[in-house]
Design an enzyme around this catalytic site. Structure first.
Site, PDB file in Angstrom:
ATOM      1  N   ILE A   1       0.842  -1.212   0.000  1.00 53.36           N
ATOM      2  CA  ILE A   1       0.000   0.000   0.000  1.00 53.36           C
ATOM      3  C   ILE A   1       0.868   1.249   0.000  1.00 53.36           C
ATOM      4  O   ILE A   1       0.594   2.217  -0.722  1.00 53.36           O
ATOM      5  CB  ILE A   1      -0.975  -0.023   1.203  1.00 53.36           C
TER       6      ILE A   1
ATOM      7  N   PRO B   1       1.797  -2.500   9.494  1.00 53.49           N
ATOM      8  CA  PRO B   1       0.850  -3.376  10.202  1.00 53.49           C
ATOM      9  C   PRO B   1       0.854  -3.062  11.694  1.00 53.49           C
ATOM     10  O   PRO B   1       1.816  -2.473  12.200  1.00 53.49           O
ATOM     11  CB  PRO B   1       1.409  -4.777   9.939  1.00 53.49           C
TER      12      PRO B   1
ATOM     13  N   SER C   1      -4.271   2.204   8.291  1.00 53.02           N
ATOM     14  CA  SER C   1      -3.641   0.898   8.583  1.00 53.02           C
ATOM     15  C   SER C   1      -4.456   0.147   9.634  1.00 53.02           C
ATOM     16  O   SER C   1      -5.367  -0.612   9.269  1.00 53.02           O
ATOM     17  CB  SER C   1      -2.188   1.087   8.993  1.00 53.02           C
ATOM     18  N   ARG C   2      -4.171   0.372  10.898  1.00 46.55           N
ATOM     19  CA  ARG C   2      -4.973  -0.191  11.986  1.00 46.55           C
ATOM     20  C   ARG C   2      -5.083   0.882  13.057  1.00 46.55           C
ATOM     21  O   ARG C   2      -4.128   1.620  13.316  1.00 46.55           O
ATOM     22  CB  ARG C   2      -4.327  -1.452  12.572  1.00 46.55           C
TER      23      ARG C   2
ATOM     24  N   ASP D   1      -9.435   5.940   8.630  1.00 43.25           N
ATOM     25  CA  ASP D   1     -10.333   4.904   8.111  1.00 43.25           C
ATOM     26  C   ASP D   1     -10.434   3.759   9.117  1.00 43.25           C
ATOM     27  O   ASP D   1     -11.180   2.813   8.913  1.00 43.25           O
ATOM     28  CB  ASP D   1      -9.794   4.379   6.764  1.00 43.25           C
TER      29      ASP D   1
ATOM     30  N   GLU E   1     -12.794   0.157  16.930  1.00 41.53           N
ATOM     31  CA  GLU E   1     -13.779   0.094  15.842  1.00 41.53           C
ATOM     32  C   GLU E   1     -14.647  -1.156  15.873  1.00 41.53           C
ATOM     33  O   GLU E   1     -15.741  -1.170  15.306  1.00 41.53           O
ATOM     34  CB  GLU E   1     -13.086   0.207  14.473  1.00 41.53           C
TER      35      GLU E   1
ATOM     36  N   HIS F   1     -13.670   2.120   7.957  1.00 46.85           N
ATOM     37  CA  HIS F   1     -12.865   1.007   7.431  1.00 46.85           C
ATOM     38  C   HIS F   1     -13.355   0.576   6.046  1.00 46.85           C
ATOM     39  O   HIS F   1     -13.774  -0.569   5.834  1.00 46.85           O
ATOM     40  CB  HIS F   1     -12.888  -0.184   8.396  1.00 46.85           C
TER      41      HIS F   1
HETATM   42  P1  NAI Z   1       2.664  -5.024   3.582  1.00 46.24           P
HETATM   43  O1  NAI Z   1       2.956  -6.199   4.439  1.00 46.24           O
HETATM   44  O2  NAI Z   1       2.832  -5.138   2.114  1.00 46.24           O
HETATM   45  O3  NAI Z   1       3.581  -3.786   4.059  1.00 46.24           O
HETATM   46  C1  NAI Z   1       3.741  -3.411   5.395  1.00 46.24           C
HETATM   47  C2  NAI Z   1       5.051  -2.654   5.487  1.00 46.24           C
HETATM   48  O4  NAI Z   1       5.166  -2.151   6.815  1.00 46.24           O
HETATM   49  C3  NAI Z   1       6.277  -3.540   5.213  1.00 46.24           C
HETATM   50  O5  NAI Z   1       7.128  -2.918   4.262  1.00 46.24           O
HETATM   51  C4  NAI Z   1       6.954  -3.616   6.572  1.00 46.24           C
HETATM   52  O6  NAI Z   1       8.375  -3.731   6.483  1.00 46.24           O
HETATM   53  C5  NAI Z   1       6.529  -2.293   7.186  1.00 46.24           C
HETATM   54  N1  NAI Z   1       6.672  -2.270   8.639  1.00 46.24           N
HETATM   55  C6  NAI Z   1       6.659  -3.304   9.513  1.00 46.24           C
HETATM   56  N2  NAI Z   1       6.895  -2.844  10.751  1.00 46.24           N
HETATM   57  C7  NAI Z   1       7.069  -1.509  10.656  1.00 46.24           C
HETATM   58  C8  NAI Z   1       7.366  -0.480  11.597  1.00 46.24           C
HETATM   59  N3  NAI Z   1       7.560  -0.767  12.895  1.00 46.24           N
HETATM   60  N4  NAI Z   1       7.465   0.783  11.146  1.00 46.24           N
HETATM   61  C9  NAI Z   1       7.301   1.067   9.840  1.00 46.24           C
HETATM   62  N5  NAI Z   1       7.042   0.133   8.892  1.00 46.24           N
HETATM   63  C10 NAI Z   1       6.915  -1.134   9.314  1.00 46.24           C
HETATM   64  O7  NAI Z   1       1.196  -4.566   3.974  1.00 46.24           O
HETATM   65  P2  NAI Z   1       0.179  -3.691   3.108  1.00 46.24           P
HETATM   66  O8  NAI Z   1      -0.582  -4.583   2.187  1.00 46.24           O
HETATM   67  O9  NAI Z   1       0.890  -2.513   2.535  1.00 46.24           O
HETATM   68  O10 NAI Z   1      -0.837  -3.215   4.240  1.00 46.24           O
HETATM   69  C11 NAI Z   1      -0.403  -2.384   5.305  1.00 46.24           C
HETATM   70  C12 NAI Z   1      -1.470  -2.388   6.380  1.00 46.24           C
HETATM   71  O11 NAI Z   1      -2.644  -1.742   5.887  1.00 46.24           O
HETATM   72  C13 NAI Z   1      -1.976  -3.809   6.768  1.00 46.24           C
HETATM   73  O12 NAI Z   1      -1.158  -4.410   7.751  1.00 46.24           O
HETATM   74  C14 NAI Z   1      -3.353  -3.525   7.301  1.00 46.24           C
HETATM   75  O13 NAI Z   1      -3.257  -3.316   8.698  1.00 46.24           O
HETATM   76  C15 NAI Z   1      -3.763  -2.230   6.603  1.00 46.24           C
HETATM   77  N6  NAI Z   1      -4.869  -2.416   5.661  1.00 46.24           N
HETATM   78  C16 NAI Z   1      -5.968  -1.609   5.773  1.00 46.24           C
HETATM   79  C17 NAI Z   1      -7.026  -1.727   4.901  1.00 46.24           C
HETATM   80  C18 NAI Z   1      -8.217  -0.833   4.954  1.00 46.24           C
HETATM   81  O14 NAI Z   1      -9.263  -1.171   4.389  1.00 46.24           O
HETATM   82  N7  NAI Z   1      -8.137   0.322   5.596  1.00 46.24           N
HETATM   83  C19 NAI Z   1      -7.026  -2.793   3.880  1.00 46.24           C
HETATM   84  C20 NAI Z   1      -5.789  -3.533   3.795  1.00 46.24           C
HETATM   85  C21 NAI Z   1      -4.764  -3.361   4.684  1.00 46.24           C
END
Ligand code: NAI
Length: 334
Positions: free
Chosen positions: A155, A206, A233-234, A258, A263, A295
């Site tokens: 993302i 995450p 994110s969360r 979001d 939530e 969300h």
């Molecule tokens: P992803 O796994 O591709 O990327 C997450 C990135 O965060 C990775 O590059 C990782 O190295 C980095 N990361 C891990 N720990 C970290 C820290 N302490 N500080 C900074 N960066 C750190 O995940 P993706 O697909 O990009 O999704 C990210 C988050 O978005 C998901 O974990 C989920 O919680 C949230 N999400 C929200 C949605 C929504 O509808 N609002 C839908 C899908 C995901």
């Protein structure tokens, strides 16, 4: 395979039923969240399909294992609501949908940025009311502004691609910097540097022990006055009480959410006839410079179709071979 689908909404029913044509699973839909109170509804289902606000702690997982469940299929990317170590000890396999449409969430993050910046909710209401005054609607150009992206996974990268088109300066923090982002012109910096330099900060990491309340009073103190914070994110990545203080002092100039820490008691249901009991959430709604969506970042045709297909493929593979693709293991917790 017999699959219990928990926290079912109308769109889950629609997209999963469509994706199941040809897959041939037996889907049973439950409206309720899965948690300690409801864990017995899924007794006897070898596969249980869950979403973001289902609670799969050690107690729930223990019951599931006893009741004959072998596979937990998350129809989302995040897995912070699953005790992965407990699942592993119980021999329960956990699969997820790691990537469906990162663009859906990235685009929604930009929608929040632009909605806040150009005061779209206020402008919309004014025009409907025959009030064409521009007072209080002053925005700023994104071009040339510094955007700090925390978490440059799928993302975060999609967001960087979009914001590059706006002419923003892009900086990022991620413990695992990636070449794709660097190629987009993103400069990796420390968290302290990101806080100090960003006009807009967008969260895409995450939820984990490392990111729980990452944005707390100490982090806010390092940010520019009037910073725009975006969280898709969360919820618990932000310490909401600290951010409310930041809104009151003017440290935070704009807040786009979001997701929200509590939530689970609110989102994905119509509570419009009820008194909301969450005072912190209600306080957030009183600020003119807060924009909250429930969300819905993932909520596009493309993403829902992809989620449903991958979820059922994950389950089919497990049923046919005992193998798991997109498995959530304790390795991912590091
Ligand atoms: P992803 O796994 O591709 O990327 C997450 C990135 O965060 C990775 O590059 C990782 O190295 C980095 N990361 C891990 N720990 C970290 C820290 N302490 N500080 C900074 N960066 C750190 O995940 P993706 O697909 O990009 O999704 C990210 C988050 O978005 C998901 O974990 C989920 O919680 C949230 N999400 C929200 C949605 C929504 O509808 N609002 C839908 C899908 C995901």
């Amino acid at each position: 395979m017999k699959i219990a689908v928990c926290s079912t909404q109308a769109h889950d029913r629609r997209f999963l039923t469509e994706a199941n044509v040809g897959a041939g699973h037996e889907l049973t839909f439950f409206d309720s969240h899965l948690n300690e109170e409801t864990r017995h509804i899924v007794a006897g289902f070898p596969a249980v399909c869950v979403f973001v606000n289902d609670t799969l702690n050690a107690t729930v997982l223990g019951s599931l294992a006893e009741q004959g469940t072998r596979l937990i299929a998350l129809r989302c990317a995040g897995f912070n609501n699953v005790d992965v170590a407990a699942a592993s000890e119980l021999g329960l396999r956990v699969v997820r949908v790691p990537a469906y449409s990162p663009h859906s969430v990235a685009e929604h993050s930009v929608a929040l940025m632009m909605g806040l910046n150009r005061r779209l909710p206020r402008a919309y209401n004014r025009v409907r009311d025959g009030n064409f005054s521009l007072d209080g609607l002053l925005g700023f150009e994104l071009r040339g502004k510094t955007v700090g992206i925390i978490g440059t996974g799928r993302i975060g990268i999609a967001l960087a691609e979009i914001l590059r088109g706006f002419g923003c300066r892009l900086i990022a923090y991620d413990p695992f910097p990636n070449a794709e982002c660097k190629a987009l012109g993103v400069d990796y910096v420390s968290l302290a540097e990101l806080y100090a330099a960003s006009d807009i900060i967008s969260l895409h990491a995450p939820l984990s022990q490392a990111t729980l309340h990452l944005i707390d009073a100490a982090a806010l103190a390092q940010m520019k006055d009037g910073v725009m914070l975006i969280n898709t994110s969360r919820g618990a990545v932000i310490d909401t009480a600290a951010v409310i203080d930041g809104m009151k002092s003017g440290k935070v100039g704009y807040l786009g959410l979001d997701v929200y820490e509590q939530e689970g008691d609110l989102f994905f249901q119509d509570l419009s006839n009820q008194v909301i009991q969450d005072d912190m959430f209600e306080r957030l709604l009183t600020f003119p410079n807060v924009l909250i969506t429930g969300h819905q970042g993932f909520f596009t045709h493309e993403a829902l179709s992809s989620i449903a297909q991958t979820t059922l493929q994950n389950i089919s593979l497990f049923e046919q071979s005992g193998q798991c693709q997109n498995e959530v293991t304790t390795e991912l917790l590091r």
